[in-house]
Design an enzyme around this catalytic site. Structure first.
Site, PDB file in Angstrom:
ATOM      1  N   GLY A  10      -2.156  -6.323  -0.694  1.00 37.43           N
ATOM      2  CA  GLY A  10      -3.109  -5.402  -1.057  1.00 37.43           C
ATOM      3  C   GLY A  10      -3.548  -5.379  -2.420  1.00 37.43           C
ATOM      4  N   PHE A 163       0.937   8.264  -6.905  1.00 39.13           N
ATOM      5  CA  PHE A 163      -0.164   9.530  -7.290  1.00 39.13           C
ATOM      6  C   PHE A 163      -1.212   9.536  -8.495  1.00 39.13           C
ATOM      7  CE2 PHE A 163       4.374  11.128  -6.158  1.00 39.13           C
ATOM      8  CZ  PHE A 163       3.989  11.933  -5.122  1.00 39.13           C
ATOM      9  N   LYS A 221       4.091  13.141  -0.562  1.00 39.91           N
ATOM     10  CA  LYS A 221       2.740  12.663  -0.635  1.00 39.91           C
ATOM     11  C   LYS A 221       1.642  13.251   0.035  1.00 39.91           C
ATOM     12  CE  LYS A 221      -0.772   9.841  -1.961  1.00 39.91           C
ATOM     13  NZ  LYS A 221      -1.017   9.518  -3.071  1.00 39.91           N
ATOM     14  N   CYS A 277      -8.411   9.531  -0.206  1.00 40.63           N
ATOM     15  CA  CYS A 277      -7.296  10.136   0.076  1.00 40.63           C
ATOM     16  C   CYS A 277      -7.184  11.573   0.667  1.00 40.63           C
ATOM     17  CB  CYS A 277      -6.458  10.116  -1.247  1.00 40.63           C
ATOM     18  SG  CYS A 277      -5.777   8.532  -1.690  1.00 40.63           S
ATOM     19  N   LYS A 280      -8.431  11.927   4.482  1.00 39.89           N
ATOM     20  CA  LYS A 280      -7.484  11.042   5.276  1.00 39.89           C
ATOM     21  C   LYS A 280      -6.112  11.676   5.305  1.00 39.89           C
ATOM     22  CE  LYS A 280      -6.113   7.236   3.346  1.00 39.89           C
ATOM     23  NZ  LYS A 280      -4.620   7.141   3.193  1.00 39.89           N
TER      24      LYS A 280
END
Ligand code: UDX
Ligand code: UDX
Length: 469
Positions: A10, A163, A221, A277, A280
């Site tokens: 990725g 992060f 997270k 982020c 989602k």
């Protein structure tokens, strides 16, 4: 185990910058970033560093130093897997758009494909690191796939959530508040954790590296993103009250932010948060809560998203009502399309939703963003419309109301109203007097980021509205 060879699957916003910094700080480790997208890899390998697929301040300097030395970009996924001691999975995990959990759950299709490919190819023991944000207990799924389809070698799965924030990714990686590593609490799990701790110890001090069990790391997270997004929805909720009461949201944010228990960061009221982020991950958290039969907890977090949707819509409606209740046939200039400044990323950007609402009311929207391309802007809108079931014929029609400019003046001249949707610094320094002179009157400015000098613009003659003031 000393790590000498890292592979990352990725080459996106997370994989690219993260691996560039690891390679930069760990000259003894060979880092290969692989991706199935050939065009993306070609862009990472482009001699001209202006063509890197991701715009991130400082990234091209780091890439220039290490690419071809110990940092490589390739589409040969099998070879990279086979020669690596440690494999990071940084593929995308979007919200599902089909079937079970549609619109809520994370789509783990790509992560699963990676696990199957690793299992098939690997002929020696590997440490697998989850970099993508994943639902709690995904490590278990990965471990099962790896163990049942592999060639009898050992796999240790670690969770090492990212992060970094876009626009400050390189600095966030170099000077991380903390790095989190979750792993199995078995002797081999602890050895794997230590191997990754050793990688980060090349530039971070031990106090910045936290280790936990896998599930805590995965959940941390989601929790971090949920708390950050919640702060924005909280201040945005207050912005609506401020507008109704003549309080000023910046004064309120400052007043509460000086309380050390609350702190000053992430209290900027805006047109709404975007990015790949927050939405989602919260939807995913909500889905998990419902799955574990915790409906009250699910509703609590879902409200953060609902408030954000309300904020975007509220802003678009304000434009329409201010322009005498219709924007039909009017030229509305949108300054900014990216979900925040200093990035070319527009995933879930508030601009998409504001534009959609204005187009629905008949406006011609004229967009200028310093980094987001015309094709991306049109693709963002088309994707939203496809999700909402708009037919291809109607999408083609709607796109005729969308104009994208590479020069801000072309977007601004002869407009009825201007909406600031991204806080790009350059917008503050425009020649606003000149812009005023070339607009229809009354000249409206809607500042969705509170970056413009209200006094000055009012002085020029603009009719200006902000968030929460
Ligand atoms: C990351 C994380 O993966 C996501 O979970 C997190 O919440 C946000 O950040 P990001 O790097 O932003 O995603 O995604 P993207 O820029 O889309 O990059 C993912 C890359 O993985 C793409 O280049 C895609 O081509 C590649 N990919 C995807 C593969 O190489 N193989 C696949 O099977 C799927
Ligand atoms: C976020 C997290 O910060 C990061 O830790 C995680 O790894 C990925 O998700 P990112 O999405 O890149 O990072 O950007 P962030 O700076 O968090 O901003 C997200 C959105 O919130 C942007 O649209 C931004 O404009 C908005 N925002 C942020 C506000 O509206 N007000 C604020 O006070 C802060």
């Amino acid at each position: 185990m000393e790590i000498k060879n890292i592979c990352c699957i990725g080459a996106g916003y997370v994989g690219g910058p993260t691996m560039s910094v690891i390679a930069f700080k760990c000259p003894n480790i060979k880092v290969t970033v692989v991706d199935i997208n050939e065009a993306r890899i070609a862009a990472w390998n482009d001699k001209n560093l202006d063509n890197l697929p991701i715009y991130e301040p400082g990234l091209s300097d780091v890439v220039a130093k290490v690419r071809g030395e110990n940092l490589f970009f390739s589409t040969d996924v099998d070879t990279a897997i086979e020669s690596a001691d440690m494999i990071f999975i940084a593929v995308n995990t979007p919200t599902k758009t089909y079937g079970e959990g549609k619109g809520m759950a994370s789509d783990l299709k790509y992560v699963e494909l990676c696990a199957r490919q690793i299992a098939r190819v690997a002929k020696s023991d590997k440490i697998i690191v989850e970099k993508s944000t994943l639902p709690v207990r995904t490590a278990e799924t990965l471990q099962t796939i790896l163990d049942t389809t592999g060639n009898g070698v050992n796999f240790e799965v670690l969770s090492n959530p990212e992060f970094l924030a876009e626009g400050t990714a390189i600095n966030d990686l170099l000077n991380a508040d903390r790095v989190l590593i979750g792993g199995n609490q078995t002797p081999s799990g602890k050895r794997a954790i230590q191997s990754l701790v050793d990688v980060y110890s090349n530039w971070l001090n031990p106090k910045q590296i936290l280790t936990t069990n896998v599930w805590s790391s995965e959940l941390s997270k989601l929790t971090a993103n949920a708390f950050l997004a919640q702060r924005i929805s909280s201040i945005n909720a207050m912005s609506a009250i401020c507008e109704a009461t003549e309080a000023n949201v910046e004064e309120v944010a400052n007043a509460i932010g000086t309380d050390s228990r609350i702190g000053p960061k992430f209290l900027k009221a805006s047109v709404g948060f975007g990015g790949s982020c927050f939405q989602k991950d919260i939807l995913n958290l909500v889905y998990l809560c419902r799955f574990f039969n915790l409906p009250e907890v699910a509703d609590y977090w879902e409200q953060v998203i609902k408030l954000n949707n309300y904020q975007k819509l509220r802003f678009a409606r304000k434009i329409i009502t201010s322009l005498f209740n219709t924007v039909s046939g009017k030229k509305i200039a949108l300054l900014g399309w990216a979900f925040k400044k200093d990035t070319n990323d527009s995933r879930e950007s508030a601009a998409i939703y504001v534009a959609d609402h204005l187009i629905e009311d008949g406006a011609d929207i004229h967009v200028y963003d310093p980094k987001v391309s015309a094709s991306k802007i049109k693709a963002d809108l088309s994707y939203l419309w496809q999700l909402n079931g708009v037919t291809e014929t109607d999408i083609t029609k709607k796109l005729k109301q969308v104009f994208v400019h590479t020069n801000s003046n072309d977007a601004l001249t002869n407009s009825h109203a201007i909406a600031v949707l991204t806080e790009w610094d350059e917008f503050k320094n425009y020649n606003w007097k000149n812009i005023y002179e070339n607009m229809y009157k009354p000249a409206f400015v809607f500042d969705g980021r509170n970056i413009l000098d209200i006094k000055k613009l009012k002085g020029i003659g603009f009719y200006i509205q902000n968030i929460g003031k």
